[in-house]
Design a protein around this motif. Structure first.
Motif, PDB file in Angstrom:
ATOM      1  N   ALA A 127      24.020   1.884  93.038  1.00  0.00           N
ATOM      2  CA  ALA A 127      25.127   0.931  92.960  1.00  0.00           C
ATOM      3  C   ALA A 127      26.000   0.987  94.204  1.00  0.00           C
ATOM      4  CB  ALA A 127      25.967   1.196  91.715  1.00  0.00           C
ATOM      5  N   ASN A 128      26.112   2.162  94.807  1.00  0.00           N
ATOM      6  CA  ASN A 128      26.944   2.341  95.998  1.00  0.00           C
ATOM      7  C   ASN A 128      26.133   2.367  97.289  1.00  0.00           C
ATOM      8  OD1 ASN A 128      29.790   2.729  94.958  1.00  0.00           O
ATOM      9  ND2 ASN A 128      28.617   4.132  93.661  1.00  0.00           N
ATOM     10  N   GLN A 129      24.842   2.074  97.190  1.00  0.00           N
ATOM     11  CA  GLN A 129      23.943   2.042  98.344  1.00  0.00           C
ATOM     12  C   GLN A 129      24.021   3.333  99.155  1.00  0.00           C
ATOM     13  OE1 GLN A 129      21.595  -0.730  99.198  1.00  0.00           O
ATOM     14  NE2 GLN A 129      21.958  -0.510  97.014  1.00  0.00           N
ATOM     15  N   GLU A 130      23.856   4.473  98.458  1.00  0.00           N
ATOM     16  CA  GLU A 130      23.906   5.781  99.097  1.00  0.00           C
ATOM     17  C   GLU A 130      22.537   6.467  99.017  1.00  0.00           C
ATOM     18  OE1 GLU A 130      28.075   7.754  98.716  1.00  0.00           O
ATOM     19  OE2 GLU A 130      27.537   6.951  96.743  1.00  0.00           O
ATOM     20  N   TRP A 131      22.206   7.200 100.066  1.00  0.00           N
ATOM     21  CA  TRP A 131      20.958   7.942 100.163  1.00  0.00           C
ATOM     22  C   TRP A 131      21.100   9.288  99.456  1.00  0.00           C
ATOM     23  CZ3 TRP A 131      16.632   6.521 103.257  1.00  0.00           C
ATOM     24  CH2 TRP A 131      16.799   5.335 103.981  1.00  0.00           C
ATOM     25  N   CYS A 132      19.958   9.890  99.121  1.00  0.00           N
ATOM     26  CA  CYS A 132      19.974  11.278  98.665  1.00  0.00           C
ATOM     27  C   CYS A 132      18.722  12.000  99.158  1.00  0.00           C
ATOM     28  CB  CYS A 132      20.157  11.407  97.167  1.00  0.00           C
ATOM     29  SG  CYS A 132      18.943  10.611  96.154  1.00  0.00           S
ATOM     30  N   TYR A 133      18.833  13.307  99.201  1.00  0.00           N
ATOM     31  CA  TYR A 133      17.826  14.161  99.805  1.00  0.00           C
ATOM     32  C   TYR A 133      17.687  15.421  98.962  1.00  0.00           C
ATOM     33  CZ  TYR A 133      15.864  17.499 103.120  1.00  0.00           C
ATOM     34  OH  TYR A 133      15.077  18.449 103.720  1.00  0.00           O
TER      35      TYR A 133
END
Length: 175
Positions: A127-133
């Motif tokens: 929803a917030n257009q954030e990446w994750c790793y």
């Protein structure tokens, strides 16, 4: 953890403290989610706080670690963390959330708890257009993470080449 704590009995005794350090750090620099019965938990670090620095570790109370375990274990853990941090710098240079740790009690595995722990955060990130790793040292985890939208970006090793590790990145999905 098998590399850092090769003796099974010692690992069982010390693992709660080591996991506790990670949770304590995330309480200050991230978010921690757990099932109501604590059979599983997910530990996330926020963008800008994904690398454990000495100053942050001290502020999170990890100065107590040498009082709990011997220096040789801390050195082995630091070596693994440094190698993992280098993978993260290489493959996730953008602002991102870091899934530092996820775990489900062995007797509760295979019932969807891991997915249930991750789906709300992944929906928030989309929803917030954030990446994750994240990294995993278990090849058997790869299908689980792929199902959740992660892609393997590197296969490497840490701990002087003794521990295989896969780096996975998840780009934001449609909001």
């Amino acid at each position: 953890m098998i590399y850092a704590l090769p003796d099974a009995a010692r690992r069982e005794r010390l693992l709660p403290a080591v996991i506790g350090w990670n949770v304590r750090y995330a309480w200050r620099y991230g978010e921690v989610y757990a099932t109501p019965d604590f059979a599983g938990a997910a530990v996330w670090l926020t963008p800008g706080n994904t690398t454990m620095t000495l100053g942050r570790m001290l502020r999170a109370g990890l100065w107590q670690a040498p009082l709990t375990v011997e220096w040789s274990l801390l050195r082995r853990l630091a070596g693994v963390w440094d190698s993992a941090a280098e993978l993260q710098r290489r493959h996730a240079p953008m602002a991102h959330w870091y899934l530092s740790q996820i775990g489900v009690e062995p007797l509760s595995q295979g019932h969807g708890l891991g997915s249930a722990l991750l789906r709300p955060m992944l929906a928030h990130l989309d929803a917030n257009q954030e990446w994750c790793y994240l990294e995993t040292a278990e090849a058997s985890n790869l299908p689980f993470y792929r199902h959740l939208g992660f892609a393997v970006v590197d296969e490497s090793s840490v701990g002087h080449g003794r521990v295989p590790v896969w780096a996975l990145l998840r780009q934001p999905g449609p909001a």
